[in-house]
Design a protein around this motif. Structure first.
Motif, PDB file in Angstrom:
ATOM      1  N   GLU A 229       0.841  -1.198   0.000  1.00  0.00           N
ATOM      2  CA  GLU A 229       0.000   0.000   0.000  1.00  0.00           C
ATOM      3  C   GLU A 229       0.877   1.250   0.000  1.00  0.00           C
ATOM      4  O   GLU A 229       0.645   2.186  -0.768  1.00  0.00           O
ATOM      5  CB  GLU A 229      -0.911  -0.003   1.223  1.00  0.00           C
TER       6      GLU A 229
ATOM      7  N   GLY B 169       2.686   1.508  -3.338  1.00  0.00           N
ATOM      8  CA  GLY B 169       1.727   1.863  -4.381  1.00  0.00           C
ATOM      9  C   GLY B 169       1.299   3.309  -4.309  1.00  0.00           C
ATOM     10  O   GLY B 169       1.135   3.979  -5.334  1.00  0.00           O
ATOM     11  N   ASP B 170       1.121   3.802  -3.088  1.00  0.00           N
ATOM     12  CA  ASP B 170       0.702   5.195  -2.916  1.00  0.00           C
ATOM     13  C   ASP B 170       1.830   6.175  -3.225  1.00  0.00           C
ATOM     14  O   ASP B 170       1.610   7.213  -3.849  1.00  0.00           O
ATOM     15  CB  ASP B 170       0.203   5.441  -1.490  1.00  0.00           C
TER      16      ASP B 170
ATOM     17  N   GLU C 289      -6.217 -11.473  -5.303  1.00  0.00           N
ATOM     18  CA  GLU C 289      -6.333 -10.496  -4.225  1.00  0.00           C
ATOM     19  C   GLU C 289      -6.589 -11.164  -2.875  1.00  0.00           C
ATOM     20  O   GLU C 289      -7.606 -11.821  -2.704  1.00  0.00           O
ATOM     21  CB  GLU C 289      -7.471  -9.520  -4.526  1.00  0.00           C
TER      22      GLU C 289
ATOM     23  N   SER D 109      -6.646  -2.532  -2.975  1.00  0.00           N
ATOM     24  CA  SER D 109      -6.742  -3.281  -4.223  1.00  0.00           C
ATOM     25  C   SER D 109      -5.918  -2.636  -5.334  1.00  0.00           C
ATOM     26  O   SER D 109      -5.196  -3.321  -6.052  1.00  0.00           O
ATOM     27  CB  SER D 109      -8.202  -3.387  -4.661  1.00  0.00           C
ATOM     28  N   ALA D 110      -6.021  -1.340  -5.473  1.00  0.00           N
ATOM     29  CA  ALA D 110      -5.373  -0.651  -6.588  1.00  0.00           C
ATOM     30  C   ALA D 110      -3.856  -0.650  -6.485  1.00  0.00           C
ATOM     31  O   ALA D 110      -3.158  -0.799  -7.499  1.00  0.00           O
ATOM     32  CB  ALA D 110      -5.884   0.786  -6.685  1.00  0.00           C
ATOM     33  N   GLN D 111      -3.318  -0.488  -5.285  1.00  0.00           N
ATOM     34  CA  GLN D 111      -1.873  -0.345  -5.129  1.00  0.00           C
ATOM     35  C   GLN D 111      -1.091  -1.575  -5.574  1.00  0.00           C
ATOM     36  O   GLN D 111      -0.115  -1.434  -6.323  1.00  0.00           O
ATOM     37  CB  GLN D 111      -1.524   0.027  -3.677  1.00  0.00           C
TER      38      GLN D 111
ATOM     39  N   LYS E 231      -1.895  -3.781  -7.752  1.00  0.00           N
ATOM     40  CA  LYS E 231      -2.019  -3.860  -9.212  1.00  0.00           C
ATOM     41  C   LYS E 231      -1.148  -2.803  -9.891  1.00  0.00           C
ATOM     42  O   LYS E 231      -0.539  -3.059 -10.931  1.00  0.00           O
ATOM     43  CB  LYS E 231      -3.475  -3.703  -9.619  1.00  0.00           C
ATOM     44  N   ALA E 232      -1.079  -1.628  -9.293  1.00  0.00           N
ATOM     45  CA  ALA E 232      -0.223  -0.571  -9.849  1.00  0.00           C
ATOM     46  C   ALA E 232       1.247  -0.984  -9.788  1.00  0.00           C
ATOM     47  O   ALA E 232       2.014  -0.716 -10.717  1.00  0.00           O
ATOM     48  CB  ALA E 232      -0.448   0.738  -9.098  1.00  0.00           C
TER      49      ALA E 232
ATOM     50  N   ASP F 239     -11.287 -11.699  -6.607  1.00  0.00           N
ATOM     51  CA  ASP F 239     -11.703 -11.145  -5.323  1.00  0.00           C
ATOM     52  C   ASP F 239     -12.372 -12.188  -4.418  1.00  0.00           C
ATOM     53  O   ASP F 239     -12.838 -11.865  -3.341  1.00  0.00           O
ATOM     54  CB  ASP F 239     -12.642  -9.957  -5.538  1.00  0.00           C
TER      55      ASP F 239
END
Length: 158
Positions: free
Chosen positions: A27, A30-31, A49, A60-62, A64-65, A82
């Motif tokens: 996280e 990713g951020d 996930e 979730s997004a981090q 994947k990024a 998921d």
């Protein structure tokens, strides 16, 4: 009973004696974004996930990024990514039959991807998914997201 709560990276962590829960490294990375680009990994990957990240921490997004930041890595979608793999902490020990059914369903979807790498971000999921890959005889490596990033940075120095 917790001694105190501390705000950290938008989360509330609870101090229990001398130990403090920490936010997930993926996280934070990713951020903030990666400081330097990782090296190339020529492979096809699929990301599963972990429930604790997706449902518990809403992360979730981090991850994947981060996968998307690895040059050469082709990330393909996983149906029901998921959904639980059946590990669920100790669920695979306390409810082995139901756990196996969840894993079998997950492995059906994983096998259809044709991926080289099955990436996850939880050690329990990693062990459960690795057992599923072995049981099915799939030619696929199961790897933790942070280990994959490490591998990419190792590739950069070669």
């Amino acid at each position: 009973m917790p001694d105190a709560t501390l705000p950290l990276a938008g989360l509330v962590v609870v101090e229990l004696g001398s130990s403090v829960a920490a936010p997930y490294a993926g996280e934070i990375l990713g951020d903030l974004g990666l400081v330097s680009p990782p090296g190339r990994i020529e492979a096809t990957a699929v990301y599963d996930e972990p429930c604790h990240l997706l449902h518990g921490q809403r992360i979730s997004a981090q991850p994947k990024a981060l996968l998307g930041a690895v040059p050469g890595l082709r990330v393909v979608p996983l149906a029901e990514a998921d959904w639980c793999c059946g590990s669920a902490g100790i669920y695979n020990v306390t409810q082995p039959e139901l756990s196996r059914k969840l894993l079998d369903r997950k492995m059906e979807h994983v096998a259809r991807t044709g991926a080289d790498l099955l990436v996850t971000a939880n050690p329990g999921c990693l062990m459960q998914l690795a057992a599923g890959v072995r049981a099915r005889g799939l030619r696929m490596e199961v790897v933790h997201l942070i280990d994959l990033l490490d591998r990419a940075y190792q590739a950069q120095t070669r």
